[in-house]
Scaffold this motif. Structure first.
Motif, PDB file in Angstrom:
ATOM      1  N   VAL A   1       0.838  -1.203   0.000  1.00 20.57           N
ATOM      2  CA  VAL A   1       0.000   0.000   0.000  1.00 20.57           C
ATOM      3  C   VAL A   1       0.874   1.256   0.000  1.00 20.57           C
ATOM      4  CG1 VAL A   1      -1.489   1.336   1.547  1.00 20.57           C
ATOM      5  CG2 VAL A   1      -2.060  -1.026   0.990  1.00 20.57           C
ATOM      6  N   ASN A   2       0.404   2.299  -0.672  1.00 27.24           N
ATOM      7  CA  ASN A   2       1.137   3.562  -0.768  1.00 27.24           C
ATOM      8  C   ASN A   2       0.420   4.659   0.014  1.00 27.24           C
ATOM      9  OD1 ASN A   2       3.132   2.715  -2.920  1.00 27.24           O
ATOM     10  ND2 ASN A   2       1.210   2.361  -3.996  1.00 27.24           N
ATOM     11  N   LEU A   3       1.135   5.306   0.915  1.00 20.72           N
ATOM     12  CA  LEU A   3       0.628   6.443   1.663  1.00 20.72           C
ATOM     13  C   LEU A   3       1.287   7.689   1.077  1.00 20.72           C
ATOM     14  CD1 LEU A   3      -1.087   7.354   4.108  1.00 20.72           C
ATOM     15  CD2 LEU A   3       0.967   7.116   5.511  1.00 20.72           C
ATOM     16  N   LEU A   4       0.499   8.519   0.386  1.00 23.19           N
ATOM     17  CA  LEU A   4       1.028   9.646  -0.378  1.00 23.19           C
ATOM     18  C   LEU A   4       0.704  10.947   0.340  1.00 23.19           C
ATOM     19  CD1 LEU A   4      -0.298   8.466  -3.873  1.00 23.19           C
ATOM     20  CD2 LEU A   4       1.893   7.906  -2.804  1.00 23.19           C
ATOM     21  N   GLY A   5       1.722  11.617   0.838  1.00 15.47           N
ATOM     22  CA  GLY A   5       1.525  12.881   1.532  1.00 15.47           C
ATOM     23  C   GLY A   5       1.334  14.028   0.551  1.00 15.47           C
ATOM     24  N   ILE A   6       0.339  14.857   0.798  1.00 19.23           N
ATOM     25  CA  ILE A   6       0.023  15.994  -0.079  1.00 19.23           C
ATOM     26  C   ILE A   6       0.231  17.299   0.686  1.00 19.23           C
ATOM     27  CG2 ILE A   6      -1.720  17.110  -1.518  1.00 19.23           C
ATOM     28  CD1 ILE A   6      -0.859  14.341  -2.518  1.00 19.23           C
ATOM     29  N   ASP A   7       1.176  18.107   0.233  1.00 18.75           N
ATOM     30  CA  ASP A   7       1.394  19.443   0.782  1.00 18.75           C
ATOM     31  C   ASP A   7       0.995  20.465  -0.260  1.00 18.75           C
ATOM     32  OD1 ASP A   7       2.551  21.698   2.283  1.00 18.75           O
ATOM     33  OD2 ASP A   7       4.033  21.662   0.667  1.00 18.75           O
TER      34      ASP A   7
END
Length: 335
Positions: free
Chosen positions: A267-273
């Motif tokens: 699974v990929n946890l993609l941080g969005i700033d």
């Protein structure tokens, strides 16, 4: 331009108060471009700025408003000329640098985005930081396989908020047909379906009694705008190689989970700033907002004046706000 109206936040004896005031350029932070503000918008971060212990503003007084669109009045930056239409989101705007809730703003030229062709100043603020964040989230999922199947399942948390509702509209506009909205608000169900959600689940229906390290794989992709236990419940349900773009923390900053979804299901946890995005990708996202992600006719949009800001900020703080609220910055005769 000598005198103009603005919405300020002040702190006296640990109490945070808001005011509509007559301001001058001396009340603005430094910058090499002065902008006549046409519109701003109201975001969750703005509500924190007007709250005791909101954790956003460190120095008072402050003009909040993390977004603005308007017309250049004066410029010492050769990239921008008088009369040019521009927008600004993120960086320190409305947090450490006086922001968009005033008739005049002064900002560094390095923060400014020329208004893309195809967007009006008003439409740019229908998007604002919320739309910019939603577009970043959609693009992050596209870069991790979303484009491969228009029927893939996509869960949007905090669906009735600005980011969530715009993300739903964008995904439907792109042709995705299995968009699942999560919301705490029963009253928002029909509206969410109208803007593009295939199914809507109330948060109480979605959350398990106990969050297991791994659960049945039911979700391909997700955009999570709230964080906390909601994100903890999402991760174990993602399909193998599934991805979730994380862009908010309205439900808390803690993440009490395990490594199992990552090491057993990839699974990929993609941080969005959305605050400090470099200018080149920032311009590219705004170009998409003016073209293939242009849902500026968003139905969940309300327009208010500066004088109505406090009530809207209170709605955001209490969780009763729905969709997007843009602020029409009324011009007054300069003295």
């Amino acid at each position: 331009m000598n005198n103009f109206s603005g919405f300020t936040v002040k702190k006296t004896n640990e109490a945070v108060t808001t005011h509509i005031e007559t301001l001058t350029l001396n009340d603005l932070s430094e910058g090499n471009v002065i902008i006549k503000v046409a519109y701003s918008s109201v975001n969750y971060k703005d509500s924190l700025a007007a709250k005791n212990n909101g954790g956003v503003i460190r120095e008072y007084p402050m003009i909040p408003g993390i977004d603005l669109s308007g017309t250049v009045l004066t410029s010492d930056d050769p990239r921008f000329e008088v009369g040019q239409k521009v927008l600004v989101t993120g960086y320190g705007l409305g947090v450490s640098h006086t922001g968009g809730f005033a008739e005049i703003a002064r900002v560094p030229g390095d923060w400014i985005v020329p208004l893309p062709e195809g967007l009006s100043l008003r439409e740019a603020m229908v998007f604002g930081t919320a739309g910019f964040t939603a577009a970043l989230s959609v693009q992050a999922l596209e870069n991790h396989g979303l484009r491969e199947n228009k029927e893939t399942s996509i869960v949007i948390t905090g669906a009735s908020g600005g980011v969530g509702s715009l993300a739903i509209a964008m995904l439907r506009h792109l042709g995705y047909s299995n968009i699942i909205a999560l919301s705490r608000k029963k009253s928002a169900i029909e509206t969410l379906k109208k803007i593009g959600a295939t199914d809507v689940y109330l948060l109480d229906e979605f959350m398990p009694e106990k969050i297991k390290p791994l659960a049945k794989q039911t979700i391909d992709f997700a955009i999570d705008t709230v964080g906390g236990n909601v994100l903890c419940a999402l991760l174990p349900q993602l399909h193998y190689s599934g991805s979730v773009a994380v862009c908010g923390n309205a439900a808390g900053i803690s993440l009490n989970t395990t490594v199992l979804p990552f090491i057993l299901r990839g699974v990929n946890l993609l941080g969005i700033d959305s605050v400090n995005v470099p200018m080149k990708p920032r311009l590219a996202i705004w170009q998409r907002l003016a073209t293939d992600l242009n849902v500026s006719s968003h139905e969940l949009t309300n327009e208010i004046a500066l004088q109505e800001l406090t009530a809207t900020l209170n709605q955001l703080q209490t969780g009763t706000h729905i969709g997007r609220t843009i602020v029409s910055i009324e011009e007054r005769d300069n003295e």
